[in-house]
Design an enzyme around this catalytic site. Structure first.
Site, PDB file in Angstrom:
ATOM      1  N   GLY A  46       0.834  -1.197   0.000  1.00 57.26           N
ATOM      2  CA  GLY A  46       0.000   0.000   0.000  1.00 57.26           C
ATOM      3  C   GLY A  46       0.865   1.242   0.000  1.00 57.26           C
ATOM      4  O   GLY A  46       2.092   1.171   0.096  1.00 57.26           O
ATOM      5  N   LEU A  47       0.236   2.379  -0.113  1.00 56.82           N
ATOM      6  CA  LEU A  47       0.946   3.649  -0.152  1.00 56.82           C
ATOM      7  C   LEU A  47       1.681   3.937   1.153  1.00 56.82           C
ATOM      8  O   LEU A  47       1.343   3.394   2.213  1.00 56.82           O
ATOM      9  CB  LEU A  47      -0.038   4.785  -0.421  1.00 56.82           C
ATOM     10  N   SER A  48       2.672   4.800   1.069  1.00 53.27           N
ATOM     11  CA  SER A  48       3.326   5.290   2.276  1.00 53.27           C
ATOM     12  C   SER A  48       2.290   5.998   3.135  1.00 53.27           C
ATOM     13  O   SER A  48       1.497   6.806   2.651  1.00 53.27           O
ATOM     14  CB  SER A  48       4.439   6.271   1.891  1.00 53.27           C
ATOM     15  N   GLY A  49       2.267   5.667   4.424  1.00 57.24           N
ATOM     16  CA  GLY A  49       1.298   6.273   5.319  1.00 57.24           C
ATOM     17  C   GLY A  49      -0.028   5.550   5.388  1.00 57.24           C
ATOM     18  O   GLY A  49      -0.930   5.973   6.123  1.00 57.24           O
ATOM     19  N   GLY A  75      -0.516   2.629   6.639  1.00 58.01           N
ATOM     20  CA  GLY A  75      -0.614   1.866   7.882  1.00 58.01           C
ATOM     21  C   GLY A  75      -0.114   0.440   7.775  1.00 58.01           C
ATOM     22  O   GLY A  75      -0.430  -0.399   8.627  1.00 58.01           O
ATOM     23  N   LYS A  76       0.695   0.152   6.763  1.00 58.58           N
ATOM     24  CA  LYS A  76       1.201  -1.218   6.552  1.00 58.58           C
ATOM     25  C   LYS A  76       1.999  -1.727   7.751  1.00 58.58           C
ATOM     26  O   LYS A  76       1.728  -2.808   8.280  1.00 58.58           O
ATOM     27  CB  LYS A  76       2.091  -1.265   5.296  1.00 58.58           C
ATOM     28  N   SER A  77       2.995  -0.949   8.157  1.00 62.47           N
ATOM     29  CA  SER A  77       3.861  -1.383   9.254  1.00 62.47           C
ATOM     30  C   SER A  77       3.094  -1.466  10.565  1.00 62.47           C
ATOM     31  O   SER A  77       3.275  -2.410  11.345  1.00 62.47           O
ATOM     32  CB  SER A  77       5.049  -0.426   9.407  1.00 62.47           C
ATOM     33  N   SER A  90       5.881  -1.795  -2.300  1.00 62.93           N
ATOM     34  CA  SER A  90       5.853  -2.713  -3.450  1.00 62.93           C
ATOM     35  C   SER A  90       4.816  -2.267  -4.486  1.00 62.93           C
ATOM     36  O   SER A  90       3.808  -2.947  -4.682  1.00 62.93           O
ATOM     37  CB  SER A  90       5.606  -4.157  -3.003  1.00 62.93           C
TER      38      SER A  90
END
Length: 202
Positions: free
Chosen positions: A33-36, A38-40, A107
């Site tokens: 997903g995009l930066s920000g 909430g992936k991490s 990615s």
């Protein structure tokens, strides 16, 4: 140059042996997903819940790997591709050890994610962390969008470089509409319902 005298050595202890000890099936949960988006945050929250259930996990984070294994890579298309390739190989080793691997990487390209699916086969679970660009930009925890808008960061995903949305992910979570707890529950429910990849201990 590729080595010509390199041979694969089989281990006396196989993946099934390790999984039997752990009481779980290895799997790679790939959060894209995009930066920000909430992936991490989501990957770490899921890992925490799984560990509380007695599961052995390992989290691979894009920023963390760029401080070690991938510190020699920049952000050109070719280098991003190599970043994902290396991470996929690490994930493959960890899943062979029987671990539940949680990988949080932007990615952005479908081709790179397709290569991961080819490399990892049925062990690859693509989780699309869907979040509106405006929301990601409003969060901007690292001030990256602001820098990209100012021209300080070239080829920034979502601004000057494309993000190709997954077409057939195993799971989609909407972090701009659902709470973190709801997203975590969604991932855990999916895992629990997929006995082929995840075994409940009775």
């Amino acid at each position: 140059m590729e080595g010509t005298n390199i041979f694969w050595h089989e281990s006396r202890v196989c993946r099934e042996d390790r999984e039997q000890i752990l009481g779980q099936r290895g799997v790679v949960l790939w959060f894209t997903g995009l930066s920000g988006s909430g992936k991490s945050t989501l990957a770490n929250a899921v890992a925490g819940q799984l560990n509380a259930q007695g599961r052995l996990t390992y989290t691979l984070d894009g920023d963390n790997l760029r401080q070690g294994l991938n510190k020699d890579l920049g952000f050109s298309t070719a280098e991003r591709k190599e970043n994902i390739r290396r991470t996929g190989e690490v994930a493959r080793l960890l899943v062979d050890a029987g671990l539940i691997v949680l990988a949080a990487f932007i990615s952005p390209l479908r081709a790179d994610r397709a290569q991961l699916r080819q490399l990892l086969g049925k062990d690859y679970v693509e989780i699309f962390v869907d979040c509106d660009l405006a929301v990601c930009e409003a969060r901007d925890p690292k001030n990256l969008y602001q820098k990209a808008r100012a021209g300080e960061i070239a080829e920034f995903t979502g601004i000057s470089s494309p993000y190709e949305r997954p077409e057939n992910p195993e799971l989609v979570v909407h972090t701009d509409q659902e709470s973190l707890a709801e997203c975590v529950s969604k991932v855990l429910r999916w895992l629990s319902a997929t006995s082929e990849r995840y075994v409940e201990q009775g």
